[in-house]
Design an enzyme around this catalytic site. Sequence first.
Site, mmCIF file in Angstrom:
data_model
loop_
_atom_site.group_PDB
_atom_site.id
_atom_site.type_symbol
_atom_site.label_atom_id
_atom_site.label_comp_id
_atom_site.label_asym_id
_atom_site.label_seq_id
_atom_site.Cartn_x
_atom_site.Cartn_y
_atom_site.Cartn_z
ATOM 1 N N PHE A 12 0.849 -1.278 0.104
ATOM 2 C CA PHE A 12 -0.043 0.041 0.075
ATOM 3 C C PHE A 12 0.759 1.196 -0.165
ATOM 4 C CE2 PHE A 12 -2.486 2.659 3.398
ATOM 5 C CZ PHE A 12 -3.070 3.518 2.506
ATOM 6 N N ALA A 84 7.193 -5.222 5.296
ATOM 7 C CA ALA A 84 6.748 -5.670 6.679
ATOM 8 C C ALA A 84 5.552 -6.358 6.575
ATOM 9 C CB ALA A 84 6.479 -4.583 7.459
ATOM 10 N N GLU A 136 2.414 2.810 16.345
ATOM 11 C CA GLU A 136 1.716 1.940 17.427
ATOM 12 C C GLU A 136 2.828 1.304 18.596
ATOM 13 O OE1 GLU A 136 -0.789 -1.214 15.903
ATOM 14 O OE2 GLU A 136 -1.773 -0.067 14.638
ATOM 15 N N TYR A 159 2.215 -7.398 16.322
ATOM 16 C CA TYR A 159 2.672 -6.236 15.194
ATOM 17 C C TYR A 159 3.453 -5.133 15.869
ATOM 18 C CZ TYR A 159 2.592 -2.332 12.198
ATOM 19 O OH TYR A 159 2.913 -1.415 11.392
ATOM 20 N N ALA A 161 4.912 -5.096 18.943
ATOM 21 C CA ALA A 161 6.165 -5.447 19.496
ATOM 22 C C ALA A 161 7.004 -5.537 18.306
ATOM 23 C CB ALA A 161 5.734 -6.835 20.264
ATOM 24 N N LYS A 163 7.451 -4.376 15.509
ATOM 25 C CA LYS A 163 8.102 -2.951 14.954
ATOM 26 C C LYS A 163 8.780 -2.216 15.972
ATOM 27 C CE LYS A 163 7.169 -1.241 11.359
ATOM 28 N NZ LYS A 163 7.768 -1.550 9.991
ATOM 29 N N LYS A 198 -8.131 -3.778 6.109
ATOM 30 C CA LYS A 198 -8.008 -2.726 7.009
ATOM 31 C C LYS A 198 -9.314 -1.791 7.121
ATOM 32 C CE LYS A 198 -3.527 -3.805 7.565
ATOM 33 N NZ LYS A 198 -2.341 -3.305 6.685
ATOM 34 N N ASP A 289 -14.764 -7.383 20.325
ATOM 35 C CA ASP A 289 -13.386 -6.531 20.115
ATOM 36 C C ASP A 289 -12.119 -7.513 19.845
ATOM 37 O OD1 ASP A 289 -12.233 -3.932 20.243
ATOM 38 O OD2 ASP A 289 -12.397 -3.715 22.259
HETATM 39 P P1 NAD Z 1 1.406 -3.568 3.279
HETATM 40 O O1 NAD Z 1 1.079 -4.861 4.120
HETATM 41 O O2 NAD Z 1 0.426 -3.009 2.385
HETATM 42 O O3 NAD Z 1 2.708 -3.723 2.387
HETATM 43 C C1 NAD Z 1 3.710 -4.789 2.911
HETATM 44 C C2 NAD Z 1 4.449 -4.985 1.799
HETATM 45 O O4 NAD Z 1 5.624 -5.730 2.124
HETATM 46 C C3 NAD Z 1 3.898 -5.916 0.620
HETATM 47 O O5 NAD Z 1 4.101 -5.607 -0.669
HETATM 48 C C4 NAD Z 1 4.646 -7.373 0.971
HETATM 49 O O6 NAD Z 1 4.550 -8.209 -0.243
HETATM 50 C C5 NAD Z 1 5.996 -6.813 1.565
HETATM 51 N N1 NAD Z 1 6.570 -8.057 2.007
HETATM 52 C C6 NAD Z 1 5.994 -8.544 3.308
HETATM 53 N N2 NAD Z 1 6.934 -9.587 4.028
HETATM 54 C C7 NAD Z 1 8.055 -9.357 3.104
HETATM 55 C C8 NAD Z 1 9.271 -10.116 3.050
HETATM 56 N N3 NAD Z 1 9.578 -10.920 3.942
HETATM 57 N N4 NAD Z 1 10.341 -9.885 2.249
HETATM 58 C C9 NAD Z 1 9.989 -8.641 1.064
HETATM 59 N N5 NAD Z 1 8.769 -8.035 1.064
HETATM 60 C C10 NAD Z 1 7.838 -8.277 1.986
HETATM 61 O O7 NAD Z 1 1.785 -2.544 4.260
HETATM 62 P P2 NAD Z 1 1.691 -0.932 4.335
HETATM 63 O O8 NAD Z 1 0.542 -0.782 5.047
HETATM 64 O O9 NAD Z 1 1.995 -0.449 3.134
HETATM 65 O O10 NAD Z 1 2.944 -0.512 5.313
HETATM 66 C C11 NAD Z 1 4.281 -0.360 4.905
HETATM 67 C C12 NAD Z 1 5.237 -0.096 6.047
HETATM 68 O O11 NAD Z 1 4.917 1.043 6.700
HETATM 69 C C13 NAD Z 1 5.457 -1.148 7.097
HETATM 70 O O12 NAD Z 1 6.587 -1.196 7.590
HETATM 71 C C14 NAD Z 1 4.287 -0.607 8.184
HETATM 72 O O13 NAD Z 1 4.753 -1.170 9.482
HETATM 73 C C15 NAD Z 1 4.390 0.892 7.979
HETATM 74 N N6 NAD Z 1 3.404 1.638 8.480
HETATM 75 C C16 NAD Z 1 2.097 1.316 8.095
HETATM 76 C C17 NAD Z 1 1.072 2.331 8.394
HETATM 77 C C18 NAD Z 1 -0.202 2.269 7.819
HETATM 78 O O14 NAD Z 1 -1.166 2.917 8.370
HETATM 79 N N7 NAD Z 1 -0.440 1.269 6.932
HETATM 80 C C19 NAD Z 1 1.250 3.285 9.228
HETATM 81 C C20 NAD Z 1 2.615 3.381 9.737
HETATM 82 C C21 NAD Z 1 3.746 2.710 9.423
HETATM 83 O O1 DAU Z 2 -1.362 3.474 13.650
HETATM 84 C C1 DAU Z 2 -0.432 2.841 12.409
HETATM 85 C C2 DAU Z 2 -0.935 1.758 12.063
HETATM 86 O O2 DAU Z 2 -2.365 1.691 11.449
HETATM 87 C C3 DAU Z 2 -0.036 0.824 11.123
HETATM 88 O O3 DAU Z 2 1.232 0.676 11.677
HETATM 89 C C4 DAU Z 2 -0.649 -0.619 10.575
HETATM 90 O O4 DAU Z 2 -0.080 -1.117 9.692
HETATM 91 C C5 DAU Z 2 -1.842 -0.374 10.261
HETATM 92 O O5 DAU Z 2 -2.475 -1.607 9.958
HETATM 93 C C6 DAU Z 2 -2.902 0.460 11.190
HETATM 94 O O6 DAU Z 2 -3.300 -0.171 12.216
HETATM 95 P P1 DAU Z 2 -4.668 -0.298 12.921
HETATM 96 O O7 DAU Z 2 -5.101 -1.483 13.626
HETATM 97 O O8 DAU Z 2 -4.673 0.989 13.650
HETATM 98 O O9 DAU Z 2 -5.689 -0.204 11.607
HETATM 99 P P2 DAU Z 2 -6.817 -1.174 11.262
HETATM 100 O O10 DAU Z 2 -7.440 -0.560 10.079
HETATM 101 O O11 DAU Z 2 -6.721 -2.575 11.161
HETATM 102 O O12 DAU Z 2 -7.754 -0.644 12.331
HETATM 103 C C7 DAU Z 2 -8.465 0.477 12.692
HETATM 104 C C8 DAU Z 2 -9.339 0.678 13.554
HETATM 105 O O13 DAU Z 2 -10.573 0.150 13.228
HETATM 106 C C9 DAU Z 2 -8.826 0.052 14.853
HETATM 107 O O14 DAU Z 2 -9.234 0.428 16.077
HETATM 108 C C10 DAU Z 2 -9.462 -1.451 14.709
HETATM 109 C C11 DAU Z 2 -10.879 -1.155 14.063
HETATM 110 N N1 DAU Z 2 -11.332 -2.147 12.989
HETATM 111 C C12 DAU Z 2 -10.536 -2.711 12.233
HETATM 112 C C13 DAU Z 2 -11.130 -3.575 11.359
HETATM 113 C C14 DAU Z 2 -10.041 -4.361 10.323
HETATM 114 C C15 DAU Z 2 -12.743 -2.366 13.179
HETATM 115 O O15 DAU Z 2 -13.366 -1.774 13.802
HETATM 116 N N2 DAU Z 2 -13.254 -3.339 12.432
HETATM 117 C C16 DAU Z 2 -12.436 -3.973 11.346
HETATM 118 O O16 DAU Z 2 -12.965 -4.764 10.560
#
Ligand code: NAD
Ligand code: DAU
Length: 353
Positions: A12, A84, A136, A159, A161, A163, A198, A289
Site C-alpha cells: 500500500f 513488513a 503503535e 505487530y 512489538a 516494529k 484494514k 473486540d
Molecule cells: P502492506 O502490508 O500493504 O505492504 C507490505 C509489503 O511488504 C507488501 O508488498 C509485501 O509483499 C511486502 N513484504 C512482506 N513481507 C516481506 C518479506 N519477507 N520480504 C519482502 N517483502 C515483504 O503494508 P503498508 O501498510 O504499506 O505498510 C508499509 C510499512 O509502513 C510497514 O513497515 C508498516 O509497518 C509501516 N506503517 C504502516 C502504516 C499504515 O497505516 N498502513 C502506518 C505507519 C507505518
Molecule cells: O497506527 C498505524 C498503524 O495503523 C499501522 O502501523 C498498521 O500497519 C495499520 O494496519 C494500522 O493499524 P490499525 O490496527 O490501527 O488499523 P486497522 O485498519 O486494522 O484498524 C483501525 C481501527 O479500526 C482499529 O481501532 C481497529 C478497528 N477495526 C478494524 C477492522 C479491520 C474495526 O473496528 N473493524 C475492522 O474490521
Amino acid sequence: MKKILITGGAGFIGSHVVRRFVTRYPDCAIYNLDKLTYAGNLENLHDVEQCSNYHFVKGDIQDFDFISSLFEKHRFDGVVHLAAESHVDRSISNPLEFVMTNVVGTVNLLNAARKLWLNPESPMPQARFYHISTDEVYGSLGSEGIFTETTKYDPHSPYSASKASSDHFVRAYHDTYGFPVVISNCSNNYGSFHFPEKLIPLAIHNIKNKKPIPVYGKGENIRDWLFVEDHASAIDLIFHKGKNGETYNIGGNNEWKNIDLIRLLCRIMDRKLGRKEGESEQLITFVKDRAGHDLRYAIDSSKLQNELGWKPSLRLEEGLEKTVEWYLGNEAWLEHVTSGQYQKYYDAQYTQR
Ligand code: NAD
Ligand code: DAU
C-alpha cells in the site's frame, strides 16, 4: 546513477513511495524489492513499470544470502525500508511471521548494508538507511495526551512489538557501529491501493456489496488518519533532508472515533452510489473486540513540520471523498485482491467473530 532500494514497494504505502521516487528522481535507479505476499500486488505500480529507472526484484528479506548478494551486485546508495507484515489482526493469529519479516528481515537488511557501506576499504559515507515505522510502538493513549518522539515505547500487539524491536535494532546499529540511519513513526494511513483487510477499504468494499461492516467493540477507539500521499511526501523529505540518528513523527492531526468515521463513510457512499440517506449505516455490525485493542493514538508531528517544513495536504473528510472515488473507479483492482487467499482469510476471521 544513484541506486535506491525500496523494500515492500508493491504494498500500500510502498507503491506510493515507489511512484513518487520513480517520477520525481529520473536520474536515480529505483529498485523495488518485494516478496509479493498476499499484501503485495504489482498492479499497484502498473503506471510506472515501463519507466527506465524502475526495476522490480522479487525476494524475501528473511533470506540473508539473497539480500547480501543483492547489495554486493547493486551497491545501493540508500534504502527506504517499508517491507513488513502490517496487519494487527494477523499478528494476533501468527506472531512468528511478524518476528521473521519485521525483526529478522530488518536485521538482515542492516547487516547487508553495513557490510557494504562501512567496509573500510571502500566506505560509502553518503549512504543512508531509512526505516519506516509506526506510532503503535508508543502504545495507547487515554483521552488526553499525544505521542512525541520522546514518548517511551510501550507496544501491546505482536505487530507493534515486532516494529518496536526493529526500531531498536536500527537505533542500535547507529549507536554501535555509526551506521547512518533515520526513522519515522507514522499514524494510520488511508487512500488508494489499500488492501481491504484494514478498516477503511474493508468498509468501502462491504458497503458497496451490501455486506456487514464489522466494528470492533463499541467503535470508540480513536485513530489519527493521514492520507497516504502525504505520508509519501514526508518520506521523500525525510530521506533527502532528515538528520542521521534522528526520529520524526508523522501524522495528520485528524483524530476520529471509529464509529464516527464509519458513519461519515456511509454518508459519502450513499451519496456516491445514489442510495437513500442512512441506507448504508444499516450495515454497521458491532462484533467482538480485538484482543489488546489500543484505545487511542494521536501523534505530534511538529518536529517534522518545524525542522523540515512538511505539511499534510488533506483533511480526512477530503481524503475520504477521493479514496471512495478511487475504489469505485477501480473495481477490477478490488476484484483481483479480494479473490483467492484474501477472501478465505476474511471469511474465516469474520465467521469466528
Ligand atoms: P502492506 O502490508 O500493504 O505492504 C507490505 C509489503 O511488504 C507488501 O508488498 C509485501 O509483499 C511486502 N513484504 C512482506 N513481507 C516481506 C518479506 N519477507 N520480504 C519482502 N517483502 C515483504 O503494508 P503498508 O501498510 O504499506 O505498510 C508499509 C510499512 O509502513 C510497514 O513497515 C508498516 O509497518 C509501516 N506503517 C504502516 C502504516 C499504515 O497505516 N498502513 C502506518 C505507519 C507505518
Ligand atoms: O497506527 C498505524 C498503524 O495503523 C499501522 O502501523 C498498521 O500497519 C495499520 O494496519 C494500522 O493499524 P490499525 O490496527 O490501527 O488499523 P486497522 O485498519 O486494522 O484498524 C483501525 C481501527 O479500526 C482499529 O481501532 C481497529 C478497528 N477495526 C478494524 C477492522 C479491520 C474495526 O473496528 N473493524 C475492522 O474490521
